[in-house]
Scaffold this motif. Structure first.
Motif, mmCIF file in Angstrom:
data_model
loop_
_atom_site.group_PDB
_atom_site.id
_atom_site.type_symbol
_atom_site.label_atom_id
_atom_site.label_comp_id
_atom_site.label_asym_id
_atom_site.label_seq_id
_atom_site.Cartn_x
_atom_site.Cartn_y
_atom_site.Cartn_z
ATOM 1 N N GLN A 55 0.757 -1.106 -0.127
ATOM 2 C CA GLN A 55 -0.159 -0.019 0.023
ATOM 3 C C GLN A 55 0.854 1.244 0.161
ATOM 4 N N GLN A 56 2.108 0.941 0.002
ATOM 5 C CA GLN A 56 3.071 2.497 0.224
ATOM 6 C C GLN A 56 3.956 2.282 -0.626
ATOM 7 N N PRO A 57 4.363 3.460 -1.172
ATOM 8 C CA PRO A 57 5.792 3.332 -2.370
ATOM 9 C C PRO A 57 6.981 2.880 -1.627
ATOM 10 N N VAL A 58 7.720 2.211 -2.416
ATOM 11 C CA VAL A 58 8.838 1.469 -1.941
ATOM 12 C C VAL A 58 10.028 2.400 -1.098
ATOM 13 N N ASN A 59 10.054 3.610 -1.703
ATOM 14 C CA ASN A 59 10.844 4.695 -1.069
ATOM 15 C C ASN A 59 10.735 4.921 0.554
ATOM 16 N N GLN A 60 9.472 4.546 0.789
ATOM 17 C CA GLN A 60 9.314 4.940 2.100
ATOM 18 C C GLN A 60 9.524 3.523 3.121
ATOM 19 N N LEU A 61 9.845 2.436 2.536
ATOM 20 C CA LEU A 61 10.060 1.124 3.283
ATOM 21 C C LEU A 61 11.555 0.991 3.170
ATOM 22 N N ILE A 62 12.409 1.251 2.162
ATOM 23 C CA ILE A 62 13.578 0.880 1.937
ATOM 24 C C ILE A 62 14.561 0.773 3.292
ATOM 25 N N GLY A 63 14.605 2.194 4.010
ATOM 26 C CA GLY A 63 15.496 2.321 5.087
ATOM 27 C C GLY A 63 15.177 1.345 6.106
ATOM 28 N N ASP A 64 13.987 1.202 6.670
ATOM 29 C CA ASP A 64 13.452 0.247 7.662
ATOM 30 C C ASP A 64 13.761 -1.146 7.401
ATOM 31 N N LEU A 65 13.829 -1.469 6.114
ATOM 32 C CA LEU A 65 13.791 -3.068 5.733
ATOM 33 C C LEU A 65 15.385 -3.093 5.780
ATOM 34 N N ALA A 66 16.162 -2.242 5.218
ATOM 35 C CA ALA A 66 17.477 -2.538 5.574
ATOM 36 C C ALA A 66 18.248 -2.747 6.502
ATOM 37 N N GLU A 67 17.869 -1.807 7.653
ATOM 38 C CA GLU A 67 18.099 -1.697 8.887
ATOM 39 C C GLU A 67 17.737 -3.030 9.723
ATOM 40 N N GLY A 108 13.122 -11.537 1.451
ATOM 41 C CA GLY A 108 12.216 -11.617 0.459
ATOM 42 C C GLY A 108 11.601 -10.183 0.183
ATOM 43 N N LEU A 109 11.244 -9.504 1.535
ATOM 44 C CA LEU A 109 10.920 -8.214 1.047
ATOM 45 C C LEU A 109 11.693 -7.292 0.259
ATOM 46 N N LEU A 110 13.343 -7.388 0.560
ATOM 47 C CA LEU A 110 14.106 -6.668 -0.036
ATOM 48 C C LEU A 110 14.143 -7.115 -1.569
ATOM 49 N N ALA A 111 13.916 -8.295 -1.792
ATOM 50 C CA ALA A 111 14.020 -8.898 -3.062
ATOM 51 C C ALA A 111 12.956 -8.166 -3.870
ATOM 52 N N LYS A 112 11.741 -7.915 -3.240
ATOM 53 C CA LYS A 112 10.741 -7.468 -4.193
ATOM 54 C C LYS A 112 10.958 -5.911 -4.248
ATOM 55 N N VAL A 113 11.698 -5.216 -3.130
ATOM 56 C CA VAL A 113 11.977 -3.987 -3.518
ATOM 57 C C VAL A 113 13.036 -4.001 -4.709
ATOM 58 N N SER A 114 13.880 -4.475 -4.713
ATOM 59 C CA SER A 114 14.830 -4.756 -5.916
ATOM 60 C C SER A 114 14.107 -4.847 -7.195
ATOM 61 N N HIS A 115 13.052 -5.805 -6.944
ATOM 62 C CA HIS A 115 12.507 -6.119 -8.436
ATOM 63 C C HIS A 115 11.398 -4.881 -8.617
ATOM 64 N N ASP A 116 10.752 -4.269 -7.761
ATOM 65 C CA ASP A 116 10.043 -3.078 -8.160
ATOM 66 C C ASP A 116 10.915 -1.965 -8.806
ATOM 67 N N LEU A 117 11.946 -1.830 -8.513
ATOM 68 C CA LEU A 117 12.973 -0.717 -8.663
ATOM 69 C C LEU A 117 13.575 -1.085 -10.050
ATOM 70 N N ALA A 118 13.235 -2.517 -10.767
ATOM 71 C CA ALA A 118 13.760 -2.832 -12.064
ATOM 72 C C ALA A 118 15.351 -3.319 -11.764
ATOM 73 N N ASP A 119 15.662 -4.025 -10.881
ATOM 74 C CA ASP A 119 17.136 -4.488 -10.482
ATOM 75 C C ASP A 119 16.938 -6.021 -10.394
ATOM 76 N N PRO A 120 16.587 -6.888 -11.333
ATOM 77 C CA PRO A 120 16.196 -8.428 -11.165
ATOM 78 C C PRO A 120 17.501 -9.264 -10.546
ATOM 79 N N HIS A 121 18.699 -8.521 -10.924
ATOM 80 C CA HIS A 121 19.883 -9.364 -10.368
ATOM 81 C C HIS A 121 20.066 -9.120 -9.054
ATOM 82 N N ALA A 122 19.921 -8.065 -8.277
ATOM 83 C CA ALA A 122 19.693 -7.725 -7.068
ATOM 84 C C ALA A 122 18.523 -8.599 -6.254
ATOM 85 N N ALA A 123 17.367 -8.637 -7.070
ATOM 86 C CA ALA A 123 16.361 -9.391 -6.470
ATOM 87 C C ALA A 123 16.586 -10.812 -6.346
#
Length: 436
Positions: A146-158, A188-203
């Motif tokens: 429900q939220q854009p990925v840029n709002q979640l990346i920091g918390d997920l990485a931390e 798995g969530l960070l994989a989805k972030v990478s996919h959503d930002l068009a980086d399938p290798h990182a995903a």
């Protein structure tokens, strides 16, 4: 030598200058005022300079701007007139209050660091600390659709960093299993972030690490879910045969676990089969996914909610997405897509997901193009083309491009010039092009 501050062009730009905060800091705080609002520093700058009209912004964006700056939105973009004393705003609204500026950001960072220290201080991680991490991940899993990925990346990485730091220490077996389970979900969530930002290798790198965590946790439901994530990444990367293989690889684990991933895996396979042109296998997989609902026994991964569980609305969307690949299935695709659009109509529904809602609309547009009804196709796609740049994630951009391809294949490009122009404008600025 200090840079001279330029004359503000709008009241909004004046207020931003007076706040003595950067556009990046303001954009980061923006979504805290309204959970449905998001803005990039670049877009905020354009609004402040008068290069973009606030009347075209979403209601959530307008509400957040009004709350942040304490002024009606129609007033914020009025030309700045320093010679007119009445144009100088009094200090009111959220920017004038203590604790809503950089102080709040500093306090949030301090709280996050304190939580991490408390978890890392002990040699053995306590059950309470693991429970706190699990709750943090659950919050992110619920927010993700429900939220854009840029709002979640920091918390997920931390959170991932904290989990991996803990796992590098020797832990009692029970705590180790629980930490690996939570780390597998986080990766798995960070994989989805990478996919959503068009980086399938990182995903795929994230999913491979996540699968190792799932194996250490001995959790078949998580193993199945991660195979589904790998299938999803491969599908949107155009590797359809690989997507089928990942979906098939997860079936044994899904059967053992009994959760909703047993529905997701054949739904994933259906889309990939259809993209490969295998209509019979695609339809069989859709049928299998629908029948799997009768055998679902929600597990602890489903209990996390959000992106960790598959629901009936997504079943409709995936079926529509599969059938939209098959020209002779346009009627069935339109039926599934119509039902999916209706299922995602309420943004307050806990099952609502902006990405799946957008995909449902694009599938409906494709089905209507197959019926050569351009007006109806445009009506279906318009809500997607109005999405802010922060929500133009990889899957949505690809789905919109599929509409463009459908117009071309149908030989309707000349009659659909406005629609084609709208699509090309939309895909020009995907989410991964925004500054982060």
């Amino acid at each position: 030598m200090a840079r001279e501050r330029r004359e503000p062009r709008t009241l909004l730009e004046y207020l931003i200058q007076q706040s003595d905060r950067t556009y990046e800091e303001l954009a980061e705080e923006f979504s805290r005022l309204d959970s449905r609002a998001a803005i990039s520093a670049r877009h905020l700058g354009r609004l402040a300079r008068g290069e973009r009209d606030l009347s075209g912004s979403t209601p959530a964006t307008r509400r957040a701007l009004q709350a942040m700056f304490g002024r009606p939105v129609d007033e914020l973009q009025r030309p700045w007139a320093p010679e007119n004393p009445s144009s100088v705003p009094e200090q009111r609204g959220p920017l004038a209050l203590p604790g809503t500026g950089p102080e709040r950001t500093i306090l949030a960072m301090a709280a996050q660091r304190a939580r991490k220290y408390a978890m890392l201080a002990a040699e053995a991680t306590t059950p309470a600390a693991i429970q706190q991490l699990a709750e943090d991940v659950q919050r992110l899993a619920l927010a993700y659709p429900q939220q854009p990925v840029n709002q979640l990346i920091g918390d997920l990485a931390e959170t991932q960093d904290t989990l991996f730091t803990l796992l590098e220490r020797r832990q009692p077996p029970n705590q180790s299993r629980d930490l690996h389970f939570v780390a597998g979900i986080t990766s798995g969530l960070l994989a989805k972030v990478s996919h959503d930002l068009a980086d399938p290798h990182a995903a795929m790198l994230q999913t491979r690490t996540a699968v190792l965590c799932a194996e250490q946790a001995g959790h078949p439901g998580l193993q199945a879910w991660l195979r589904g994530m790998q299938s999803l990444v491969a599908y949107w990367a155009g590797r359809y045969a690989e997507a089928v293989r990942y979906a098939e690889a997860g079936r044994e684990h899904a059967t053992e676990a009994g959760g909703t991933t047993a529905v997701w895996l054949p739904a994933n396979a259906a889309r990939a089969y259809a993209a490969l042109g295998n209509a019979e296998q695609a339809k069989a997989a859709i049928s299998e996914a629908e029948q799997a609902w009768t055998r679902v026994r929600p597990d602890d991964l489903d209990a996390m909610g959000g992106i960790c569980t598959f629901n009936q609305s997504r079943t409709l969307y995936y079926a529509a997405d599969a059938l939209a690949w098959l020209p002779d299935q346009a009627t069935a695709a339109e039926d599934y897509a119509t039902r999916a659009v209706a299922a995602y109509a309420d943004p307050h529904d806990p099952a609502w997901a902006f990405g799946d809602q957008a995909g449902s609309h694009t599938d409906l547009a494709i089905a209507r193009i197959a019926g050569r009804d351009l007006d109806a196709a445009t009506d279906a796609l318009t809500p997607v083309l109005e999405l802010p740049a922060e929500q133009r994630i990889n899957g949505i951009v690809h789905s919109v491009r599929r509409v463009h391809q459908a117009v071309t294949r149908a030989g309707l490009t000349a009659d659909a010039r406005d629609l084609v122009d709208g699509i090309e404008h939309f895909t020009h600025t995907p989410a991964n092009a925004l500054p982060r």
